[in-house]
Design an enzyme around this catalytic site. Sequence first.
Site, PDB file in Angstrom:
ATOM      1  N   LYS A  94       0.859  -1.194   0.000  1.00 62.06           N
ATOM      2  CA  LYS A  94       0.000   0.000   0.000  1.00 62.06           C
ATOM      3  C   LYS A  94       0.882   1.226   0.000  1.00 62.06           C
ATOM      4  O   LYS A  94       1.822   1.338   0.798  1.00 62.06           O
ATOM      5  CB  LYS A  94      -0.879  -0.002   1.268  1.00 62.06           C
ATOM      6  CG  LYS A  94      -1.820   1.183   1.342  1.00 62.06           C
ATOM      7  CD  LYS A  94      -3.070   0.951   0.535  1.00 62.06           C
ATOM      8  CE  LYS A  94      -3.858   2.232   0.268  1.00 62.06           C
ATOM      9  NZ  LYS A  94      -3.434   2.931  -0.962  1.00 62.06           N
ATOM     10  N   LYS A 130       5.483   1.750  -3.091  1.00 59.52           N
ATOM     11  CA  LYS A 130       5.351   3.086  -3.686  1.00 59.52           C
ATOM     12  C   LYS A 130       5.612   2.976  -5.175  1.00 59.52           C
ATOM     13  O   LYS A 130       6.308   2.066  -5.624  1.00 59.52           O
ATOM     14  CB  LYS A 130       6.385   4.025  -3.064  1.00 59.52           C
ATOM     15  CG  LYS A 130       6.039   5.481  -3.145  1.00 59.52           C
ATOM     16  CD  LYS A 130       5.126   5.883  -2.020  1.00 59.52           C
ATOM     17  CE  LYS A 130       4.756   7.336  -2.092  1.00 59.52           C
ATOM     18  NZ  LYS A 130       4.128   7.787  -0.847  1.00 59.52           N
ATOM     19  N   ASP A 170      -0.018  10.707  -4.612  1.00 61.00           N
ATOM     20  CA  ASP A 170       1.110  11.350  -3.948  1.00 61.00           C
ATOM     21  C   ASP A 170       1.349  12.630  -4.772  1.00 61.00           C
ATOM     22  O   ASP A 170       0.425  13.076  -5.464  1.00 61.00           O
ATOM     23  CB  ASP A 170       2.338  10.411  -3.931  1.00 61.00           C
ATOM     24  CG  ASP A 170       3.415  10.844  -2.933  1.00 61.00           C
ATOM     25  OD1 ASP A 170       3.280  10.535  -1.746  1.00 61.00           O
ATOM     26  OD2 ASP A 170       4.386  11.515  -3.336  1.00 61.00           O
ATOM     27  N   ASN A 245      -1.892  19.358  -1.821  1.00 61.33           N
ATOM     28  CA  ASN A 245      -2.936  18.740  -1.014  1.00 61.33           C
ATOM     29  C   ASN A 245      -2.592  18.703   0.469  1.00 61.33           C
ATOM     30  O   ASN A 245      -3.419  19.067   1.324  1.00 61.33           O
ATOM     31  CB  ASN A 245      -3.207  17.323  -1.554  1.00 61.33           C
ATOM     32  CG  ASN A 245      -4.084  16.513  -0.643  1.00 61.33           C
ATOM     33  OD1 ASN A 245      -3.616  15.792   0.233  1.00 61.33           O
ATOM     34  ND2 ASN A 245      -5.386  16.644  -0.820  1.00 61.33           N
TER      35      ASN A 245
HETATM   36  N1  GLU Z   1       1.130   9.042  -0.634  1.00 65.67           N
HETATM   37  C1  GLU Z   1       0.606   9.025   0.699  1.00 65.67           C
HETATM   38  C2  GLU Z   1       1.720   8.709   1.675  1.00 65.67           C
HETATM   39  O1  GLU Z   1       2.846   9.132   1.466  1.00 65.67           O
HETATM   40  C3  GLU Z   1      -0.637   8.156   0.830  1.00 65.67           C
HETATM   41  C4  GLU Z   1      -0.486   6.720   0.435  1.00 65.67           C
HETATM   42  C5  GLU Z   1      -1.798   5.932   0.417  1.00 65.67           C
HETATM   43  O2  GLU Z   1      -2.848   6.455   0.784  1.00 65.67           O
HETATM   44  O3  GLU Z   1      -1.713   4.766   0.030  1.00 65.67           O
HETATM   45  O4  GLU Z   1       1.540   8.096   2.692  1.00 65.67           O
END
Ligand code: GLU
Length: 449
Positions: A94, A130, A170, A245
């Site tokens: 995730k 990621k 992201d 955001n």
């Molecule tokens: N990109 C966000 C982070 O750095 C959210 C990741 C997500 O919701 O999976 O945690």
Amino acid sequence: MPLQMNEDMQALHQDIVRRNAGEREFQQAVAEVLGSLGPVLSKHPEFRDNRALERLIEPERQIIFRVPWQDDSGRVHINRGFRVESNSALGPYKGGLRFHPSVNLSVIKFLGFEQVFKNALTGMPLGGGKGGSDFDPKGRSDGEVMRFCQSFMTELYRHLGEYTDVPAGDIGVGQREIGYLFGQYKRITNRYESGVLTGKGLDWGGALVRREATGYGLAYFVQEMLRARNDSLDGKTCIVSGSGNVAIYTIEKIHALGGRVVACSDSRGVLHDDTGIDVTAVKQIKEVGRGPLDRYMLLTGRGRHVPGGSIWDAPCHVALPCATQNELNGSDAETLVRHGCVVVAEGANMPATPEAIRVFQEQGTAFAPGKAANAGGVATSALEMQQNASRDAWTFEYTEQRLAEIMRGIHERCHDTAAEYGTPGNYVNGANIAGFIKVARAMVALGVI
Ligand code: GLU
């Protein structure tokens, strides 16, 4: 190399640098964690015998692919796509997707590595990963962004699934991009699999509060940090770097909790407004128009914009870096401390350099790393997954209450773990140790895989 590393950790660090040569950001993120874990491995020989740390550092899978697409004039472009599936001991991979020209394997690997700890700290059943691309959405039309997303997903879809790997947004990836990605996934697989992506629109499987979650969560975390120092946000002057955001919803919630944000920024410069940044105007500029921050003065009739300046020169009690990695260095940290800054919490991932963190820790400024302080985004993604799985939709109030509880829980875990390991107030140690123990226990239980 961080001073705190013991001999074993130094040897491991050397090995990591050799095997991941040139990957500066990844090496930096790993070094920070190694600096915290010496005492944990001494206390838990089962983690050492099972090589849990070494396995956690090596991503389970790294996917790199070509993303060809055509611009509006028919010209063909080629970008590089990435998905690093870092660890799945606690749940499906995730973590977000980042579309930005600075994206490379090192950046995605560091983000995936940190995501494993962050997701563990939320207490939700989430692994970490990621992805992203060096595609630059700036100045691109909706049609171009759509064609890029479709090409990206045409390659990535085979690696995803609600029980396998669940991306989200992201930097450079918001609801528009998630929509195009979800549409293409649905078309290829012929399945309406809501749980395969988070950050969806409310009409097609999204959850209330997900958009606000990272920023709101950060503000709640800061409130807890101040409470732990017998202080509060009331009347505190704050600065928030960035205006995307995370920054926008951090400003909104800091104001709601009694603080005053007097500066924010974008790639062109710094916006100051001593009466408090008007977040509605920033939303209008960045969410609706995707334009530059200097329009703020036209819209509100107040504030001043300094082209190219450093936001860290603005005096404040609370500094919240919410733009990108390594945006706050050692000398910025010294300036902040000299101006009386008492709390720093990372809304972005790894925005403070190791030198900056050292300055904060030596000078007694409370410092919270992103893997704890910005975990509200991914935690609310887990809440979106829960709603998708049960085909339910919760209210804003209920979801926000869950988010606030989760942030309080993360703060408590980091705070208590730091104290238990003899470094009270050290949120870096608290987050690294608490996150690692949770993942390592699961890894040992699941065997050598
Ligand atoms: N990109 C966000 C982070 O750095 C959210 C990741 C997500 O919701 O999976 O945690």
